[in-house]
Design an enzyme around this catalytic site. Structure first.
Site, mmCIF file in Angstrom:
data_model
loop_
_atom_site.group_PDB
_atom_site.id
_atom_site.type_symbol
_atom_site.label_atom_id
_atom_site.label_comp_id
_atom_site.label_asym_id
_atom_site.label_seq_id
_atom_site.Cartn_x
_atom_site.Cartn_y
_atom_site.Cartn_z
ATOM 1 N N PHE A 36 -74.753 31.386 -36.478
ATOM 2 C CA PHE A 36 -74.317 30.118 -35.681
ATOM 3 C C PHE A 36 -73.303 30.577 -34.729
ATOM 4 O O PHE A 36 -73.517 30.362 -33.399
ATOM 5 C CB PHE A 36 -74.104 29.034 -36.604
ATOM 6 C CG PHE A 36 -73.259 27.745 -36.094
ATOM 7 C CD1 PHE A 36 -74.109 27.209 -34.868
ATOM 8 C CD2 PHE A 36 -72.005 27.492 -36.284
ATOM 9 C CE1 PHE A 36 -73.238 25.959 -34.104
ATOM 10 C CE2 PHE A 36 -71.438 26.511 -35.579
ATOM 11 C CZ PHE A 36 -71.999 25.588 -34.497
ATOM 12 N N THR A 85 -68.788 40.970 -49.834
ATOM 13 C CA THR A 85 -69.018 40.922 -48.089
ATOM 14 C C THR A 85 -67.903 40.837 -47.436
ATOM 15 O O THR A 85 -67.586 41.564 -46.375
ATOM 16 C CB THR A 85 -70.164 39.974 -47.621
ATOM 17 O OG1 THR A 85 -71.048 40.029 -48.767
ATOM 18 C CG2 THR A 85 -70.492 39.889 -46.450
ATOM 19 N N TYR A 124 -62.977 32.195 -51.714
ATOM 20 C CA TYR A 124 -63.310 32.687 -50.257
ATOM 21 C C TYR A 124 -62.100 32.739 -49.451
ATOM 22 O O TYR A 124 -61.863 33.678 -48.744
ATOM 23 C CB TYR A 124 -64.234 31.115 -49.618
ATOM 24 C CG TYR A 124 -64.729 31.453 -48.156
ATOM 25 C CD1 TYR A 124 -65.223 32.475 -47.556
ATOM 26 C CD2 TYR A 124 -64.015 30.301 -47.371
ATOM 27 C CE1 TYR A 124 -65.390 32.519 -46.101
ATOM 28 C CE2 TYR A 124 -64.682 30.340 -46.067
ATOM 29 C CZ TYR A 124 -65.020 31.445 -45.583
ATOM 30 O OH TYR A 124 -65.478 31.417 -44.248
ATOM 31 N N LYS A 152 -60.589 35.999 -47.443
ATOM 32 C CA LYS A 152 -60.338 35.977 -46.160
ATOM 33 C C LYS A 152 -58.778 36.266 -45.921
ATOM 34 O O LYS A 152 -58.308 36.880 -44.923
ATOM 35 C CB LYS A 152 -60.478 34.534 -45.275
ATOM 36 C CG LYS A 152 -62.067 34.637 -45.068
ATOM 37 C CD LYS A 152 -62.394 35.618 -44.225
ATOM 38 C CE LYS A 152 -63.915 35.640 -43.675
ATOM 39 N NZ LYS A 152 -64.110 36.412 -42.574
#
Ligand code: UDP
Length: 323
Positions: free
Chosen positions: A11, A95, A149, A153
């Site tokens: 997106f 990832t 998450y 990050k």
């Protein structure tokens, strides 16, 4: 300029690609299409100067060649969406951490500037509203998937800033707050496209918790503009920036506004967090960025109100439903 966008079919990546092409850059997008979609690249695919490589950023030989050719890298490839993160924590952690490791290592090898996309999740459960770039991270325990998450990050940011400090690599970390606009899908948990789809089909609008939690929603067009203008400055490298809107709205208000704007017959249905995500899920009550640093750097001012954004999202959904 030749710009490499990792996660370029997502997106944000696809909108960034369009804006970069409009400014006469060449764009190479790399995306493994796990959450990205070639449909997002509709306006770009046939354009001269645009290229999509369907591959993972974890594929080092491929990435090595792409980084070597690029003048600038936007590293957006990541596992995103709270639902996805809660349901696939291994993928999220691997990832996000390995991807950034590879990108930063190769950027350093070829001495290419990198913008690393980070997230407002980093602030976690912090309560010093609005969140400023130097605030502490307040995260929950490792037994709650959601926080993986933010941690992944945070490692990306640490690593990027370490490359800057230790190896003088031009890197920048941008903490994206809730970003919305045409083409975003609700499938991975994002609230606005979910509400818009529910309202248009007159299905119940699913408000999690009591709906008193609040967010700010920034238009993808404002976010992309900021991403491009930040790299045009010289003193932004080595820095961390919040990017978001400061117009706060509760999730219940958002549900009501979407319902009103779509003339929907949907009922507003409250669903417990445990049912929506997983037992013991922890949400943030408020999440608002301090954008003073971004304003000072590039004169940033969000141009799209939440009301206008909802209209754009609804229009784009209607269009994709009829095509
Ligand atoms: N949310 C909701 N209904 C949905 C999806 C999300 O009430 O169908 C809530 C979610 O619990 C959170 C807010 O909307 O409080 C924003 O969720 P989103 O996943 O879009 O982003 P987050 O801010 O949590 O990263």
């Amino acid at each position: 300029m030749k710009v490499l966008v990792t996660g370029g079919a997502g997106f944000i990546g696809s909108h960034l690609g369009e804006a970069l092409m409009q400014r006469n850059n060449e764009v190479v997008a790399i995306d493994d299409l796990s959450t990205g979609d070639t449909k997002n690249l509709h306006a770009l695919m046939e354009k001269k100067g645009f290229q999509l490589i369907v591959d993972s950023v974890l594929n080092e030989p491929t990435l090595d060649a792409l980084v070597r050719e690029a003048d600038l890298i936007y590293h957006l490839a990541a596992a995103v969406g709270v639902k996805l993160i809660v349901s696939q924590p291994v993928k999220t952690i691997e990832t996000n951490i390995r991807g950034s490791e590879v990108v930063l290592k190769l950027a350093n090898k070829w001495r290419k500037p990198v913008v690393v996309a980070s997230t407002s999740e980093i602030y976690g459960k912090g309560s010093s509203i609005p969140f400023t770039e130097t605030d502490d991270m307040v995260l929950g325990p490792t037994t709650r998937n959601r926080w993986s998450y933010a941690c992944s990050k945070a490692i990306d940011e640490f690593l990027a800033l370490a490359y800057h400090r230790e190896k003088a690599l031009p890197v920048m970390c941008v903490r994206l707050f809730n970003t919305v606009g045409p083409r975003q899908v609700g499938q991975y948990g994002m609230v606005l496209p979910t509400f818009a789809r529910q309202a248009l089909s007159h299905d119940p609008i699913t408000v999690y918790g009591d709906g008193s939690q609040s967010r700010t929603f920034c238009s993808i067009f404002d976010v992309v503009d900021a991403l491009i203008r930040l790299v045009e400055k010289n003193d932004t490298w080595g820095e961390v920036f919040n990017i978001g809107s400061d117009e706060e709205i509760s999730i219940l208000e958002l549900a009501k506004l979407v319902k009103k704007k779509t003339n929907s017959r949907s009922e507003i249905k409250f669903i417990s967090y445990d049912e929506a995500y997983e037992a013991g899920f922890e949400d943030m009550q408020r999440r608002i960025p301090n954008i003073a640093k971004l304003k000072k750097a590039i004169g940033f001012q969000p141009r799209h109100s939440i009301s206008a954004i909802i209209d754009q999202v609804v229009e784009s959904l209607k269009k994709s439903n009829s095509s």
